[in-house]
Design a protein around this motif. Structure first.
Motif, PDB file in Angstrom:
ATOM      1  N   ASP A 227       0.819  -1.228   0.000  1.00  0.00           N
ATOM      2  CA  ASP A 227       0.000   0.000   0.000  1.00  0.00           C
ATOM      3  C   ASP A 227       0.853   1.279   0.000  1.00  0.00           C
TER       4      ASP A 227
ATOM      5  N   PRO B 100      -1.722   0.802   8.954  1.00  0.00           N
ATOM      6  CA  PRO B 100      -3.149   1.167   8.949  1.00  0.00           C
ATOM      7  C   PRO B 100      -4.091  -0.035   8.945  1.00  0.00           C
ATOM      8  N   VAL B 101      -3.789  -1.043   8.161  1.00  0.00           N
ATOM      9  CA  VAL B 101      -4.712  -2.184   8.081  1.00  0.00           C
ATOM     10  C   VAL B 101      -4.646  -3.023   9.368  1.00  0.00           C
TER      11      VAL B 101
ATOM     12  N   LEU C 190      -4.231  -1.649  12.342  1.00  0.00           N
ATOM     13  CA  LEU C 190      -5.078  -0.886  13.272  1.00  0.00           C
ATOM     14  C   LEU C 190      -6.548  -1.165  12.971  1.00  0.00           C
TER      15      LEU C 190
ATOM     16  N   LEU D 150     -24.156   7.125  13.606  1.00  0.00           N
ATOM     17  CA  LEU D 150     -22.899   7.170  14.362  1.00  0.00           C
ATOM     18  C   LEU D 150     -23.169   7.062  15.859  1.00  0.00           C
TER      19      LEU D 150
ATOM     20  N   PHE E 129     -21.844   3.805  17.975  1.00  0.00           N
ATOM     21  CA  PHE E 129     -20.821   4.018  19.016  1.00  0.00           C
ATOM     22  C   PHE E 129     -21.439   4.078  20.413  1.00  0.00           C
TER      23      PHE E 129
ATOM     24  N   ALA F 200      -8.323   8.416  13.658  1.00  0.00           N
ATOM     25  CA  ALA F 200      -7.570   7.304  13.054  1.00  0.00           C
ATOM     26  C   ALA F 200      -7.582   7.391  11.533  1.00  0.00           C
ATOM     27  N   HIS F 201      -8.540   8.110  10.988  1.00  0.00           N
ATOM     28  CA  HIS F 201      -8.579   8.259   9.528  1.00  0.00           C
ATOM     29  C   HIS F 201      -7.497   9.190   8.978  1.00  0.00           C
TER      30      HIS F 201
ATOM     31  N   CYS G 257      -8.937   4.187   1.635  1.00  0.00           N
ATOM     32  CA  CYS G 257     -10.035   3.345   1.177  1.00  0.00           C
ATOM     33  C   CYS G 257      -9.595   2.655  -0.102  1.00  0.00           C
ATOM     34  N   HIS G 258     -10.062   1.413  -0.254  1.00  0.00           N
ATOM     35  CA  HIS G 258      -9.717   0.600  -1.426  1.00  0.00           C
ATOM     36  C   HIS G 258     -10.993   0.276  -2.187  1.00  0.00           C
TER      37      HIS G 258
ATOM     38  N   THR H 267     -19.747   9.840   6.523  1.00  0.00           N
ATOM     39  CA  THR H 267     -19.700   9.850   7.998  1.00  0.00           C
ATOM     40  C   THR H 267     -18.594  10.757   8.545  1.00  0.00           C
TER      41      THR H 267
END
Ligand code: DDH
Length: 290
Positions: A34, A40-41, A43, A150, A154, A170-171, A176-177, A231
């Motif tokens: 990546d 990241p993945v 996490l 949301l 949550f 965290a974003h 995104c894939h 979101t």
């Protein structure tokens, strides 16, 4: 003659630090993936293992590692996380005494620290469970939804508005894939280093709907190379969420402190620890002095 130790092997802090070091080393070695890191993945694996928790029934959460099994592993939200699980398989082989559930969370902690985020205190105590413990589909957030969704998702885990915003930072990491979620692109220009850039970009850039055949997402007007999910955009449209976006955009230290606090709790949801909170350890990262 072989000396066979009496009783079961009881791993100590040093043993877990060795697992941490092995994950950190593998992260460094596999920089071909990546944007240059599996961080990241990893996490996302830890978050999706934990984020199934339901406080009413006490079901879900990181205890069990039930995403190993088809019903849960095949949930749409978990598409692509096999990459993270496969990445950890050689580590599990090297340290067979650690449960998958403890390993996935330890790897999430390692990913955050090795991507220059805050230290996340950790304690073991998760046991693997069979597929009868798989959670039903629909417990993780759906990126096409609004503020109500949301708060429902949550809230079910026990998190409030401030905590939702802190977790969403965290974003700053990863992307995104199109072949996984259908969405495409990274949120920030440095997707393998944790910073408060997610909040800064949300507030400072102009965002427009991306014109394409994929799911509805936003792109930045200036470079068209960054993205936001519907979101994510809710976090600046909703007044209560927005006040925290503004705070974290201004103050990276505050973001790191609140992020560490809330991630620590996320990772412990539903785990029947036999040790107290004082049994948490802090792993040394590659950036800490020896
Ligand atoms: Fe996320 N996330 N996430 N996310 N997430 C995606 C990627 C990553 C949502 C949807 C998506 C959190 C919250 C939310 C990470 C961490 C966290 C993708 C793209 C979607 C879609 C997946 C793909 O195509 O590969 C939504 C919706 C929410 C929400 O409603 C708040 C939280 C709380 C975390 C966390 O870690 C605490 C990370 C990291 C990634 C990047 C993964 C990668 O492979 O890169």
């Amino acid at each position: 003659k072989e000396i066979i130790p009496k009783g079961p092997f009881t791993p100590k802090f040093e043993d877990y630090q060795q697992v941490y070091n092995a994950v950190a080393k593998a992260l460094e070695e596999h920089d071909e993936y990546d944007d240059g890191s599996y961080g990241p993945v990893l996490l996302r694996l830890a978050w999706h293992a934990s984020g199934t928790y339901d406080k009413e029934t006490g079901t879900g959460g990181s205890n069990g590692a039930t995403m190993r099994f088809a019903p849960e592993g095949d949930h749409g939200a978990n598409a692509g996380l096999k990459a993270a699980r496969d990445f950890l398989e050689p580590i599990k082989e090297k340290f067979p005494w650690i449960s998958y559930s403890d390993l996935w969370i330890l790897a999430g902690v390692c990913a955050i620290q090795e991507m220059q985020g805050p230290h996340i205190p950790y304690r073991p105590g998760r046991a693997d469970r069979d597929l009868s413990f798989c959670t039903p589909d629909g417990r993780l957030p759906d990126a096409s939804k609004e503020h109500k969704h949301l708060r429902a998702i949550f809230g079910r885990m026990g998190f409030n508005d401030q905590e939702i915003v802190a977790l969403s930072g965290a974003h700053a990491l990863g992307r995104c894939h199109a072949d996984r979620s259908g969405y495409d692109g990274p949120w920030t220009f440095s997707p393998t280093t944790l910073t408060n850039d997610f909040y800064k970009l949300l507030l400072e850039e102009k965002w427009q709907w991306k014109k394409w055949n994929g799911p509805k997402q936003f792109e930045d007007v200036k470079t068209k190379s960054l993205m936001m999910l519907p979101t994510d955009m809710v976090l600046i449209k909703d007044k209560s969420f927005r006040q925290y976006v503004e705070k974290y955009a201004k103050d990276n230290d505050l973001f790191f402190k609140d992020f560490a606090d809330v991630v620590l709790r996320l990772f412990e949801l539903g785990v029947p620890f036999t040790t107290g909170e004082d049994a948490r350890w802090t792993f040394k990262s590659s950036f800490d002095e020896a």
